[in-house]
Write an enzyme that holds these catalytic residues in place. Structure first.
Site, PDB file in Angstrom:
ATOM      1  CG  HIS A  73      -1.959   1.019   1.271  1.00  0.00           C
ATOM      2  ND1 HIS A  73      -1.757   2.272   1.789  1.00  0.00           N
ATOM      3  CD2 HIS A  73      -3.233   0.995   0.848  1.00  0.00           C
ATOM      4  CE1 HIS A  73      -2.869   2.973   1.718  1.00  0.00           C
ATOM      5  NE2 HIS A  73      -3.785   2.220   1.151  1.00  0.00           N
ATOM      6  CG  PHE A  74      -0.661   2.823  -2.786  1.00  0.00           C
ATOM      7  CD1 PHE A  74      -1.766   2.159  -3.295  1.00  0.00           C
ATOM      8  CD2 PHE A  74      -0.871   3.841  -1.870  1.00  0.00           C
ATOM      9  CE1 PHE A  74      -3.054   2.532  -2.924  1.00  0.00           C
ATOM     10  CE2 PHE A  74      -2.160   4.213  -1.488  1.00  0.00           C
ATOM     11  CZ  PHE A  74      -3.247   3.563  -2.016  1.00  0.00           C
TER      12      PHE A  74
END
EC number: 4.2.1.59
Length: 174
Positions: A73-74
């Site tokens: 993420h991410f």
């Protein structure tokens, strides 16, 4: 298992024991275990204090770049998901209810306003959660209502009003 004796602070090991059902007893509130446990310690818990004088909790999470969520993420833009900070605040409200001696399994019931004004990056050192109990209902319904704040390295970045958590003796039809 020994009878529960409330302390004013808890270590990571004690929080993991809570997640394994060893703190409040079988059938009662549990914290999640790692990886969903979003706390490393409870630095302070009390039935007095806080913005409303009805209790407060101060807890901390140490940040390091290899925490599981930074890898997904991410990719290339790692940030702790805001929902994990929100979940940590619900975790703490449920812990407070059980810490006061109330029976049942904890379930998040919702919140009012939630604001994110910053982010938690892998370069941060520590997240601090500060929960201010507004109301604790201890009747047939056991429920805590609280406001919570999340700070990273001393800067407030999340705010949640009216976090609601209940304890339930039966969650089969929940």
């Amino acid at each position: 298992m020994q009878d529960f004796v409330p302390n004013s602070s808890y270590t990571r090991e004690e929080l993991i024991a809570c997640g394994n059902g060893e703190l409040f007893g079988p059938g009662n509130a549990q914290l999640p275990v790692p990886n969903m446990l979003m706390l490393d310690r409870i630095a302070h818990i009390s039935t007095t204090g806080g913005e409303y004088g009805k209790g407060e909790i101060i807890a901390e999470l140490d940040i390091h770049k290899d925490l599981w969520f930074f890898g997904c993420h991410f990719p290339g833009d790692p940030v702790m998901p805001g929902c994990l900070g929100l979940d940590a605040m619900w975790q703490l409200v449920g812990f407070f209810l059980a810490w006061k001696g109330n029976p049942g399994r904890g379930r998040a019931l919702g919140s009012g306003e939630v604001k994110f004004t910053g982010q938690i990056l892998p370069t941060a050192k520590q997240v601090t959660y500060h929960i201010h109990l507004k109301r604790v209902i201890e009747r047939k319904l056991i429920m805590g209502i609280a406001d919570g704040r999340v700070a990273v390295d001393g800067k407030e970045i999340y705010f949640a009003k009216d976090l609601r958590v209940g304890l339930f003796s039966n969650t089969d039809t929940f």
